[in-house]
Design an enzyme around this catalytic site. Structure first.
Site, PDB file in Angstrom:
ATOM      1  N   GLU A   5      83.290  34.959  55.362  1.00  0.00           N
ATOM      2  CA  GLU A   5      82.287  33.995  54.912  1.00  0.00           C
ATOM      3  C   GLU A   5      80.943  34.654  54.637  1.00  0.00           C
ATOM      4  OE1 GLU A   5      80.222  29.915  56.620  1.00  0.00           O
ATOM      5  OE2 GLU A   5      82.352  30.252  56.988  1.00  0.00           O
ATOM      6  N   ARG A  14      82.574  25.812  51.011  1.00  0.00           N
ATOM      7  CA  ARG A  14      81.789  27.034  51.248  1.00  0.00           C
ATOM      8  C   ARG A  14      81.569  27.829  49.956  1.00  0.00           C
ATOM      9  NH1 ARG A  14      81.462  24.157  54.607  1.00  0.00           N
ATOM     10  NH2 ARG A  14      81.792  24.349  56.850  1.00  0.00           N
ATOM     11  N   SER A  47      80.626  31.551  61.985  1.00  0.00           N
ATOM     12  CA  SER A  47      82.025  31.708  61.583  1.00  0.00           C
ATOM     13  C   SER A  47      82.144  32.878  60.609  1.00  0.00           C
ATOM     14  CB  SER A  47      82.529  30.423  60.926  1.00  0.00           C
ATOM     15  OG  SER A  47      82.436  29.336  61.819  1.00  0.00           O
TER      16      SER A  47
END
Length: 351
Positions: free
Chosen positions: A343, A160, A239
């Site tokens: 995130e 990520r 998420s």
């Protein structure tokens, strides 16, 4: 190119949160994108880049500066080589590659947002990451004032993360190029156990790419991870926290906390994450810390379908969302000594 002033940004985000921008420009060509960025840089005006808005948490005060919405289009397939303009809808692009019988990104079906955001976040889902298929990224380098082509090896991809996320003021992604696989209509080997189980096959096997895509879409929909304006569980950024990656010492301390809190027979999820590192599940941590599906009493709550998604139930503010995020983060740390990291990108706010 469209220009608006005192323009609401909340409708451009999947959270449907955030105040207005001083100026909002929608660019439909690469040249328009570059012109807006150059103008902002030359005048010292703060600049916010918006694609699909699926990974943004914007302050209730909004953004004092120029918000640039990238709405470029372009889908070009040459054999197994794919080029996407930054403004292309990612999920639609995945569907078109599957229709063409190609494999490599089919398990990222339903991921919201634009193609230009995928290398920034190194988007991934159900065992696939874009870093495995991206060959190069075409971007405007704001520092050098030129268009550059950055090969995969220079993108700094990790979980990520990428060089684009590391230094968000340096590059503006214009186009992304991929190398897919012609496996006769079959998917790439399935890596994610949940997907394999749902398909009734073993991990490592292939299935028709269309079947893999449809299965992933059903799995995502069951978790509120496919956008639906009528379903508040999808008024989210997917998420909200990344899965923690722990050193050996951190993992040992974590296991001790789990045994102390939940008993010695409880084994938390653990996945290899490189030499000396272990990845565990943020969703598991949140649930075991007491934040179950639907948790919350206000307009911002945990999804009723997935503990990893924080949602706007309608009428929420960004501060409502952040208060919930902080409560979850702090509760997980108190329970297990692990710090969750958001995130989505925050604009004008922070956890």
């Amino acid at each position: 190119m469209q220009e608006l002033h005192d323009a609401p940004l909340a409708p451009l985000t999947t959270f449907r949160l955030g105040g207005p921008a001083t100026r909002l420009v929608t660019a439909t060509t690469d040249d328009e994108v570059i012109a807006v960025v150059r103008e902002a840089d030359a005048s010292g005006t703060p600049l916010l880049i918006i694609g699909g808005g699926s990974n943004l948490v914007i302050s209730d005060k909004g953004f004092e500066g120029t918000a640039l919405r990238i709405a470029t289009t372009g889908f070009r397939l040459d054999g197994t080589r794919l080029e996407l303009a930054a403004g292309e809808n990612w999920s639609d692009a995945v569907a078109r590659t599957v229709e063409a019988g190609l494999a490599g990104i089919e398990c990222m079906a339903g991921v919201p947002g634009s193609a230009g955001a995928t290398p920034i976040q190194n988007v991934g889902a159900y065992g696939q990451e874009v870093s495995a298929t991206i060959t190069e990224v075409v971007a405007y380098d704001r520092r050098a004032d030129e268009v550059v082509t950055i090969p995969n090896a220079d993108c700094g991809f990790s979980y990520r993360h990428s060089r684009f996320k590391q230094d968000p003021t340096r590059h503006v992604v214009l186009r992304v190029r991929f190398e897919l696989e012609d496996a006769g209509g079959l998917s790439a080997p399935l890596k994610y156990p949940e997907t394999a189980r749902a398909l009734g096959v073993e991990a490592g096997e292939r299935v028709p790419a269309a079947t893999a895509r449809e299965t992933v879409l059903k799995l995502r929909a069951g978790k509120g991870m496919v956008l639906d304006a009528e379903d508040h569980d999808t008024w989210s950024a997917g998420s909200f926290f990344t899965n923690p990656i722990l050193t050996e010492a951190e993992h040992a301390a974590f296991l001790a906390r789990v045994a102390e809190r939940l008993g010695p027979d409880v084994t938390p999820p653990a996945y290899p994450a490189g030499d000396g590192f272990t990845k565990t599940s943020a969703a598991w941590l949140i649930d075991k810390a007491g934040f179950t599906k639907g948790y919350g009493a206000g307009p911002a709550r945990i999804s009723t379908k997935h503990t990893l998604a924080l949602t706007n139930r309608g009428g929420a503010t960004t501060e409502d969302l952040l208060a919930l995020a902080r409560e979850v983060r702090d509760g997980v740390f108190a329970a297990f000594g692990v710090t969750l990291v958001n995130e989505p990108v925050t604009v004008g706010v922070s956890l």
